[in-house]
Design a protein around this motif. Structure first.
Motif, PDB file in Angstrom:
ATOM      1  N   LYS A 192       0.858  -1.176   0.000  1.00 16.92           N
ATOM      2  CA  LYS A 192       0.000   0.000   0.000  1.00 16.92           C
ATOM      3  C   LYS A 192       0.902   1.236   0.000  1.00 16.92           C
ATOM      4  N   LYS A 193       0.724   2.099  -0.998  1.00 18.76           N
ATOM      5  CA  LYS A 193       1.598   3.259  -1.166  1.00 18.76           C
ATOM      6  C   LYS A 193       0.872   4.541  -0.778  1.00 18.76           C
ATOM      7  N   HIS A 194       1.563   5.379  -0.013  1.00 18.36           N
ATOM      8  CA  HIS A 194       1.019   6.661   0.425  1.00 18.36           C
ATOM      9  C   HIS A 194       1.949   7.767  -0.049  1.00 18.36           C
ATOM     10  N   GLU A 195       1.380   8.816  -0.605  1.00 18.22           N
ATOM     11  CA  GLU A 195       2.175   9.981  -0.982  1.00 18.22           C
ATOM     12  C   GLU A 195       2.089  10.991   0.155  1.00 18.22           C
ATOM     13  N   ILE A 196       3.237  11.328   0.724  1.00 16.22           N
ATOM     14  CA  ILE A 196       3.270  12.298   1.826  1.00 16.22           C
ATOM     15  C   ILE A 196       3.232  13.708   1.249  1.00 16.22           C
ATOM     16  N   TYR A 197       4.102  13.972   0.302  1.00 15.84           N
ATOM     17  CA  TYR A 197       4.034  15.224  -0.441  1.00 15.84           C
ATOM     18  C   TYR A 197       4.720  15.030  -1.776  1.00 15.84           C
ATOM     19  N   VAL A 220       5.524   6.646   1.149  1.00 17.91           N
ATOM     20  CA  VAL A 220       5.645   5.590   2.145  1.00 17.91           C
ATOM     21  C   VAL A 220       4.903   4.371   1.613  1.00 17.91           C
ATOM     22  N   GLU A 221       5.574   3.223   1.662  1.00 17.34           N
ATOM     23  CA  GLU A 221       4.941   1.971   1.257  1.00 17.34           C
ATOM     24  C   GLU A 221       4.871   1.043   2.453  1.00 17.34           C
ATOM     25  N   VAL A 222       3.702   0.447   2.670  1.00 16.88           N
ATOM     26  CA  VAL A 222       3.541  -0.552   3.718  1.00 16.88           C
ATOM     27  C   VAL A 222       3.708  -1.908   3.041  1.00 16.88           C
ATOM     28  N   GLN A 223       4.782  -2.606   3.415  1.00 16.54           N
ATOM     29  CA  GLN A 223       5.117  -3.902   2.814  1.00 16.54           C
ATOM     30  C   GLN A 223       5.098  -4.949   3.917  1.00 16.54           C
ATOM     31  N   GLY A 224       3.930  -5.551   4.127  1.00 20.39           N
ATOM     32  CA  GLY A 224       3.805  -6.513   5.223  1.00 20.39           C
ATOM     33  C   GLY A 224       4.023  -5.810   6.544  1.00 20.39           C
ATOM     34  N   LYS A 225       5.016  -6.270   7.324  1.00 18.29           N
ATOM     35  CA  LYS A 225       5.269  -5.637   8.628  1.00 18.29           C
ATOM     36  C   LYS A 225       6.240  -4.471   8.533  1.00 18.29           C
ATOM     37  N   TYR A 226       6.759  -4.215   7.343  1.00 22.82           N
ATOM     38  CA  TYR A 226       7.717  -3.114   7.175  1.00 22.82           C
ATOM     39  C   TYR A 226       7.047  -1.882   6.591  1.00 22.82           C
ATOM     40  N   ILE A 227       7.526  -0.730   7.003  1.00 14.59           N
ATOM     41  CA  ILE A 227       7.099   0.547   6.443  1.00 14.59           C
ATOM     42  C   ILE A 227       8.340   1.150   5.792  1.00 14.59           C
ATOM     43  N   VAL A 228       8.299   1.311   4.474  1.00 12.96           N
ATOM     44  CA  VAL A 228       9.461   1.811   3.735  1.00 12.96           C
ATOM     45  C   VAL A 228       9.171   3.220   3.238  1.00 12.96           C
ATOM     46  N   LEU A 229       9.992   4.154   3.691  1.00 16.35           N
ATOM     47  CA  LEU A 229       9.843   5.549   3.305  1.00 16.35           C
ATOM     48  C   LEU A 229      10.911   5.879   2.269  1.00 16.35           C
ATOM     49  N   ARG A 230      10.506   6.515   1.186  1.00 16.63           N
ATOM     50  CA  ARG A 230      11.449   6.975   0.164  1.00 16.63           C
ATOM     51  C   ARG A 230      11.308   8.484   0.029  1.00 16.63           C
ATOM     52  N   GLU A 231      12.438   9.153   0.139  1.00 14.98           N
ATOM     53  CA  GLU A 231      12.457  10.604   0.002  1.00 14.98           C
ATOM     54  C   GLU A 231      13.382  10.952  -1.151  1.00 14.98           C
ATOM     55  N   TRP A 238      19.633  16.051  -2.084  1.00 12.04           N
ATOM     56  CA  TRP A 238      20.267  14.866  -1.500  1.00 12.04           C
ATOM     57  C   TRP A 238      20.097  13.595  -2.320  1.00 12.04           C
ATOM     58  N   GLY A 239      19.360  13.668  -3.421  1.00 10.32           N
ATOM     59  CA  GLY A 239      19.094  12.450  -4.178  1.00 10.32           C
ATOM     60  C   GLY A 239      18.009  11.639  -3.505  1.00 10.32           C
ATOM     61  N   GLU A 240      18.117  10.317  -3.572  1.00 10.09           N
ATOM     62  CA  GLU A 240      17.085   9.462  -2.983  1.00 10.09           C
ATOM     63  C   GLU A 240      17.593   8.823  -1.705  1.00 10.09           C
ATOM     64  N   GLU A 241      16.777   8.910  -0.674  1.00  5.94           N
ATOM     65  CA  GLU A 241      17.065   8.249   0.599  1.00  5.94           C
ATOM     66  C   GLU A 241      15.918   7.307   0.897  1.00  5.94           C
ATOM     67  N   SER A 242      16.255   6.189   1.525  1.00  2.40           N
ATOM     68  CA  SER A 242      15.236   5.216   1.895  1.00  2.40           C
ATOM     69  C   SER A 242      15.411   4.867   3.365  1.00  2.40           C
ATOM     70  N   HIS A 243      14.293   4.771   4.076  1.00  4.95           N
ATOM     71  CA  HIS A 243      14.297   4.407   5.496  1.00  4.95           C
ATOM     72  C   HIS A 243      13.276   3.294   5.692  1.00  4.95           C
ATOM     73  N   THR A 244      13.602   2.326   6.527  1.00  5.76           N
ATOM     74  CA  THR A 244      12.672   1.237   6.834  1.00  5.76           C
ATOM     75  C   THR A 244      12.332   1.272   8.316  1.00  5.76           C
ATOM     76  N   PHE A 245      11.040   1.200   8.603  1.00  8.68           N
ATOM     77  CA  PHE A 245      10.545   1.228   9.981  1.00  8.68           C
ATOM     78  C   PHE A 245       9.772  -0.051  10.248  1.00  8.68           C
ATOM     79  N   LEU A 246       9.780  -0.481  11.506  1.00  8.25           N
ATOM     80  CA  LEU A 246       9.044  -1.677  11.897  1.00  8.25           C
ATOM     81  C   LEU A 246       7.713  -1.348  12.557  1.00  8.25           C
ATOM     82  N   SER A 247       7.465  -0.066  12.827  1.00  3.88           N
ATOM     83  CA  SER A 247       6.204   0.312  13.472  1.00  3.88           C
ATOM     84  C   SER A 247       5.812   1.725  13.068  1.00  3.88           C
ATOM     85  N   ARG A 248       4.525   2.003  13.200  1.00  7.42           N
ATOM     86  CA  ARG A 248       4.036   3.357  12.922  1.00  7.42           C
ATOM     87  C   ARG A 248       4.578   4.369  13.937  1.00  7.42           C
TER      88      ARG A 248
END
Length: 77
Positions: free
Chosen positions: A3-8, A18-29, A34-44
């Motif tokens: 499930k993909k969410h556009e923050i801005y 932000v993409e919700v991939q199973g139990k992971y939340i993957v943020l791409r900025e 700065w180019g592209e940065e990616s962060h992975t979170f395990l919780s909201r």
């Protein structure tokens, strides 16, 4: 299911999703600075803690609506 969410999205060089991939939340900025940065979170809550430190409210003085929109977008994830 992802499930993909556009923050801005200001243009194709300045956006955050932000993409919700199973139990992971993957943020791409993507930024023109700065180019592209990616962060992975395990919780909201971890995502929200990151968002609040990445977008400190005091940097949005005079643009409080923009800050509120960004935080609301994160809360929809």
């Amino acid at each position: 299911m992802i499930k993909k969410h556009e923050i801005y999205k200001r243009d194709k060089w300045n956006m955050m999703t932000v993409e919700v991939q199973g139990k992971y939340i993957v943020l791409r900025e993507i930024s023109d600075q700065w180019g592209e940065e990616s962060h992975t979170f395990l919780s909201r809550p971890a995502l929200m803690n990151w968002a609040e430190s990445r977008f400190p409210k005091e940097e949005f003085i005079g643009r409080e609506d923009e800050w509120t929109d960004i935080m609301n977008a994160f809360k929809q994830v």
